[in-house]
Write a protein that holds these residues in place. Structure first.
Motif, PDB file in Angstrom:
ATOM      1  N   VAL A 256      -2.707  -2.143  -4.628  1.00  0.00           N
ATOM      2  CA  VAL A 256      -2.948  -2.540  -3.268  1.00  0.00           C
ATOM      3  C   VAL A 256      -4.086  -1.944  -2.746  1.00  0.00           C
ATOM      4  O   VAL A 256      -4.975  -2.616  -1.960  1.00  0.00           O
ATOM      5  CB  VAL A 256      -1.568  -1.937  -2.187  1.00  0.00           C
ATOM      6  N   PHE A 257      -4.037  -0.646  -2.785  1.00  0.00           N
ATOM      7  CA  PHE A 257      -5.385   0.117  -2.262  1.00  0.00           C
ATOM      8  C   PHE A 257      -6.792  -0.556  -2.750  1.00  0.00           C
ATOM      9  O   PHE A 257      -7.687  -0.425  -2.009  1.00  0.00           O
ATOM     10  CB  PHE A 257      -5.385   1.591  -2.496  1.00  0.00           C
ATOM     11  N   ILE A 258      -6.654  -0.921  -4.105  1.00  0.00           N
ATOM     12  CA  ILE A 258      -8.035  -1.499  -4.270  1.00  0.00           C
ATOM     13  C   ILE A 258      -8.438  -2.821  -3.722  1.00  0.00           C
ATOM     14  O   ILE A 258      -9.614  -3.117  -3.618  1.00  0.00           O
ATOM     15  CB  ILE A 258      -7.984  -1.751  -5.800  1.00  0.00           C
ATOM     16  N   THR A 259      -7.669  -3.333  -2.931  1.00  0.00           N
ATOM     17  CA  THR A 259      -7.736  -4.613  -2.212  1.00  0.00           C
ATOM     18  C   THR A 259      -8.371  -4.124  -0.777  1.00  0.00           C
ATOM     19  O   THR A 259      -8.691  -5.136   0.180  1.00  0.00           O
ATOM     20  CB  THR A 259      -6.824  -5.481  -1.932  1.00  0.00           C
ATOM     21  N   LEU A 260      -8.145  -3.037  -0.305  1.00  0.00           N
ATOM     22  CA  LEU A 260      -8.679  -2.716   0.985  1.00  0.00           C
ATOM     23  C   LEU A 260      -9.847  -1.746   1.116  1.00  0.00           C
ATOM     24  O   LEU A 260     -10.307  -0.865  -0.032  1.00  0.00           O
ATOM     25  CB  LEU A 260      -7.517  -1.745   1.446  1.00  0.00           C
ATOM     26  N   THR A 261     -10.680  -1.630   2.052  1.00  0.00           N
ATOM     27  CA  THR A 261     -11.709  -0.600   2.167  1.00  0.00           C
ATOM     28  C   THR A 261     -10.762   0.531   2.664  1.00  0.00           C
ATOM     29  O   THR A 261      -9.725   0.636   3.044  1.00  0.00           O
ATOM     30  CB  THR A 261     -12.375  -0.930   3.395  1.00  0.00           C
ATOM     31  N   ALA A 262     -11.715   1.744   2.658  1.00  0.00           N
ATOM     32  CA  ALA A 262     -11.181   3.100   3.205  1.00  0.00           C
ATOM     33  C   ALA A 262     -10.625   2.950   4.778  1.00  0.00           C
ATOM     34  O   ALA A 262      -9.653   3.612   5.066  1.00  0.00           O
ATOM     35  CB  ALA A 262     -12.033   4.273   3.033  1.00  0.00           C
TER      36      ALA A 262
END
Length: 377
Positions: free
Chosen positions: A291-297
């Protein structure tokens, strides 16, 4: 008024531990007379980062008076005895036995001056077989096992600041305050002893108990917590690292439902409790990272904020300097130049907060203190 206004502290000190202890006493209003060798406290030469002064020395020596004495010389020895006779607190962190041989052993001084509080800071204590070992911060980090639980899975790591020195100095400060409270009700001074190793060993209590009575000391985890999951650094699409922390099952549920949008993970038997999540960390991280790799910080942190999940950016020191929570104070170097440094961590509402004074030049107060205390004999 400040809490320690009117108290006199005499300190034969060097490096970081004792100077930091007495700096905190000075910041509380005590008068601190710092005794230095003719060549000066060697921490003066650690670096020149603070506009020519050592960063270490600027941090730990504000608000003090520097007096150069060679206590092996009769006149200087006599003056040091005169200073101690007038003092409330005597602090020293020379090698064990050094001042004892010169006639300044703490027990002897307290016998002569019953209200005197003495504080001896050493590397490994005074009675162990390790008494003769040189003790600097990194060495104690290594000897105490701190290094063994720090760093990444394949690389040992020194903790990036002098934690053993700092911990010993602050422990000594706390011990002196307790001794002052004891003296206020008993009228009797007492001895305080602190070693860098004892402080580090105390901080190692959890790994120690896990090693002695559990399944072994925790393995190094790098940017992950060894016994809580998820609690560590995660990368987003823009390559930034965000550290998030889950402390209980309510937070785990919110993370799954509000941040990950994967409510089915709440009751997954692999992740049902912290113990299961630690045991199945790789599987859990695979779910989170997908999931996180699809989001910006920024997007991840907004979701975490909305879910009331604790998180932090992995800042460098420049990031600290720009941090919105950073408070600053200013002081003057020994050559009269102003530098900013982080503010003291304790603030008071009903006592006067510390005033800013310069870092002393080597021996700045020698003549003045000679004149003052010779006149009091």
């Amino acid at each position: 008024m400040q809490a320690l206004t009117g108290l006199l502290v005499v300190s034969v000190e060097q490096a970081v531990a004792a100077p930091l202890c007495t700096a905190r006493l000075a910041e509380a209003g005590a008068r601190v007379i710092k005794i230095e060798r003719p060549e000066g406290d060697f921490a003066r030469g650690y670096d020149t980062a603070a506009k020519g002064d050592s960063a270490y020395f600027v941090w730990a020596n504000q608000n003090k008076e520097s007096v150069v004495l060679d206590y092996k010389q009769p006149a200087d020895n006599a003056l040091l005895h005169t200073l101690i006779a007038k003092a409330d607190v005597f602090v020293q962190n020379l090698s064990p036995g050094t001042l004892q041989r010169a006639g300044f052993g703490s027990a002897d001084l307290r016998a002569r001056h019953p209200r005197l509080i003495t504080c001896d800071i050493s590397g490994y204590g005074e009675t162990s077989a390790a008494t003769d070992m040189k003790a600097y911060d990194f060495l104690v980090q290594a000897e105490s096992g701190l290094v063994s639980v720090s760093g990444g899975p394949t690389e040992l790591g020194r903790i990036g600041v002098s934690v053993c020195d700092i911990g010993a100095g602050l422990s000594a400060h706390a011990g002196i305050l307790e001794a002052l409270l004891y003296r206020s009700v008993s009228s009797v001074g007492t001895g305080v002893k602190v070693s860098l190793f004892d402080v580090a060993a105390d901080w190692m209590t959890v790994p120690f108990l896990q090693s002695e009575y559990g399944q072994g000391a925790p393995a190094r985890q790098g940017l992950q917590h060894c016994s809580i999951a998820p609690y560590g650094a995660y990368q987003t699409a823009d390559k930034a690292l965000t550290i998030l922390s889950i402390q209980n099952e309510r937070e785990w549920q919110r993370l799954c439902e509000t941040v990950l949008f994967l409510p089915e993970l709440v009751n997954d038997p692999r992740f049902y409790s912290n113990t299961q999540r630690v045991q199945n960390r790789a599987d859990m991280d695979q779910k989170l990272n997908a999931v996180f790799i699809t989001l910006t910080a920024s997007e991840l942190r907004m979701r975490l904020l909305d879910a009331s999940i604790a998180f932090g950016a992995l800042n460098d020191v420049a990031g600290l300097a720009r941090h919105k929570a950073l408070r600053l104070r200013h002081t003057m170097t020994s050559t009269g130049q102003q530098v900013a440094l982080p503010a003291l961590p304790v603030q008071f509402t009903h006592m006067t907060n510390p005033k800013v004074h310069a870092v002393p030049g080597l021996g700045d107060a020698t003549d003045r203190v000679w004149a003052e205390f010779e006149a009091q004999k």
